[in-house]
Motif scaffolding. Structure first.
Motif, PDB file in Angstrom:
ATOM      1  N   ASP A  59       0.672  -0.886   0.030  1.00 58.73           N
ATOM      2  CA  ASP A  59      -0.011   0.019  -0.285  1.00 58.73           C
ATOM      3  C   ASP A  59       0.760   0.831  -0.124  1.00 58.73           C
ATOM      4  O   ASP A  59       0.610   2.468   0.771  1.00 58.73           O
ATOM      5  N   ASP A  92      -1.322  -1.807  -4.851  1.00 57.92           N
ATOM      6  CA  ASP A  92      -1.867  -0.186  -4.308  1.00 57.92           C
ATOM      7  C   ASP A  92      -0.726   0.652  -4.725  1.00 57.92           C
ATOM      8  O   ASP A  92      -0.581   1.424  -3.375  1.00 57.92           O
ATOM      9  N   ASN A 128      -6.876  -3.369  -5.217  1.00 57.57           N
ATOM     10  CA  ASN A 128      -7.336  -2.345  -6.020  1.00 57.57           C
ATOM     11  C   ASN A 128      -7.691  -1.336  -6.356  1.00 57.57           C
ATOM     12  O   ASN A 128      -8.215  -0.584  -7.502  1.00 57.57           O
ATOM     13  N   HIS A 129      -6.830  -0.168  -6.666  1.00 58.72           N
ATOM     14  CA  HIS A 129      -6.625   0.772  -6.794  1.00 58.72           C
ATOM     15  C   HIS A 129      -5.604   1.178  -7.530  1.00 58.72           C
ATOM     16  O   HIS A 129      -6.139   1.365  -8.824  1.00 58.72           O
ATOM     17  N   HIS A 219      -3.514  -9.665  -1.982  1.00 57.12           N
ATOM     18  CA  HIS A 219      -3.967  -7.791  -1.836  1.00 57.12           C
ATOM     19  C   HIS A 219      -4.650  -7.457  -0.697  1.00 57.12           C
ATOM     20  O   HIS A 219      -4.467  -7.611   0.852  1.00 57.12           O
ATOM     21  N   HIS A 238      -4.188  -3.692   2.321  1.00 62.43           N
ATOM     22  CA  HIS A 238      -5.221  -3.630   2.264  1.00 62.43           C
ATOM     23  C   HIS A 238      -5.919  -2.416   3.583  1.00 62.43           C
ATOM     24  O   HIS A 238      -6.426  -1.186   3.140  1.00 62.43           O
TER      25      HIS A 238
HETATM   26 FE   LIG Z   1      -6.054  -1.839  -1.587  1.00 60.15          FE
END
Ligand SMILES: [Fe+2]
Length: 300
Positions: A59, A92, A128-129, A219, A238
């Motif tokens: 992250d 991320d 996800n990002h 993640h 995450h």
């Molecule tokens: Fe994330």
């Protein structure tokens, strides 16, 4: 029910109004107090004689002023200084908030990571990002994402439902990387009513072709209840440990399981999960009781 966004806004808003605490939570803790979080364990069925140091970065969320290319390069140097056998990145990479003074493009953050060095290589998964900030990938419902291309351009392979077999001192082991579980956002334009994951746990583990131990990179920790005990250790990020964590409790965690997988080393039956508190932040530039961390995991 209070949402993660609402909670972090509330905390951020009150901190910003209390100047000294605000300076701590918004400036000092997010930026200056990076530390190395060390774990040492022998997972079940781990071969005697395989001593492995894994360093993990999670992250990063590149942005100005908090996570500049210069800071990312210095984190890479810190990671190298731990003398890892292998370095993994847990996804991320882009900013997860609009509260930035400027964006840091993949063409800046990826070269900043290119200094990472380890004898068994540097490997990454996506979060996800990495998907959410890539409009073309959202529209296509498929990659390769900007993050993936940028990492590959600096020589860092990305594992999305893929595995690699590595070897140390005559012992093999596998790194298995899961594709992101929240990759595709809902959107009318895209014909999606809910989030769609691209993760394929069974398909990924089916690529493991011998009995050597497996380290799974995923993640989001929410996959953990489904991970079989064949996997020695699962590494996730995450959650950022909730970004705000007091007395071992995070009020808001972006996980279906709340605090169960918010942070740290979790053992369930004979299965091991380590969740990193990560380095950057999302929604609000706030960290409190959850310093940015580099993970050092000694196995064996
Ligand atoms: Fe994330």
């Amino acid at each position: 029910m209070i949402t993660r966004r609402g909670f972090l806004r509330l905390i951020g808003g009150s901190f910003l109004s209390m100047v000294s605490l605000g300076a701590y939570a918004v400036g000092i803790e997010p930026m200056l107090l990076t530390h190395v979080k060390r774990y040492s364990l022998t997972p079940p069925h781990w071969p005697a004689g395989l001593k492995l140091r894994v360093v993990a970065l999670a992250d990063i969320h590149a942005c100005r002023p908090w996570m500049t290319p210069e800071r990312i390069a210095s984190l890479a140097a810190e990671a190298n200084a731990l003398k890892p056998d292998v370095i993994v990145m847990l996804g991320d990479f882009p900013a997860g908030t609009r509260l930035v003074s400027d964006w840091v493009d993949a063409s800046e953050w990826a070269p900043a990571l290119s200094g990472l060095k380890a004898p068994l290589g540097v490997w990454s998964i996506l979060g996800n990002h990495d998907w959410w900030e890539d409009r073309a990938a959202q529209a296509a419902g498929a990659g390769p994402t900007i993050s993936r291309k940028a990492l590959e351009a600096v020589g860092i392979p990305v594992l999305e439902n893929d595995v690699v077999r590595l070897e140390k001192d005559g012992h093999g082991f596998w790194l298995a990387g899961l594709a992101d579980q929240l990759a595709l956002r809902p959107g009318q334009a895209w014909g999606r009513t809910g989030f769609k994951g691209l993760d394929d746990l069974d398909g990924t583990l089916a690529k493991v072709s011998d009995g050597a131990p497996v380290i799974l990179l995923a993640h989001e920790p929410d996959i953990f209840p489904k991970v079989p005990s064949r996997v020695s250790l699962t590494l996730s990020g995450h959650t950022h440990g909730g970004q705000v964590r007091l007395f071992g409790y995070s009020p808001v965690v972006p996980s279906r399981f709340g605090n169960r997988y918010a942070y740290g080393h979790v053992v369930e039956q004979d299965r091991n999960l380590i969740v990193s508190g990560g380095l950057g932040f999302s929604i609000m530039p706030v960290r409190f009781g959850m310093r940015p961390e580099i993970l050092q995991i000694d196995l064996g």
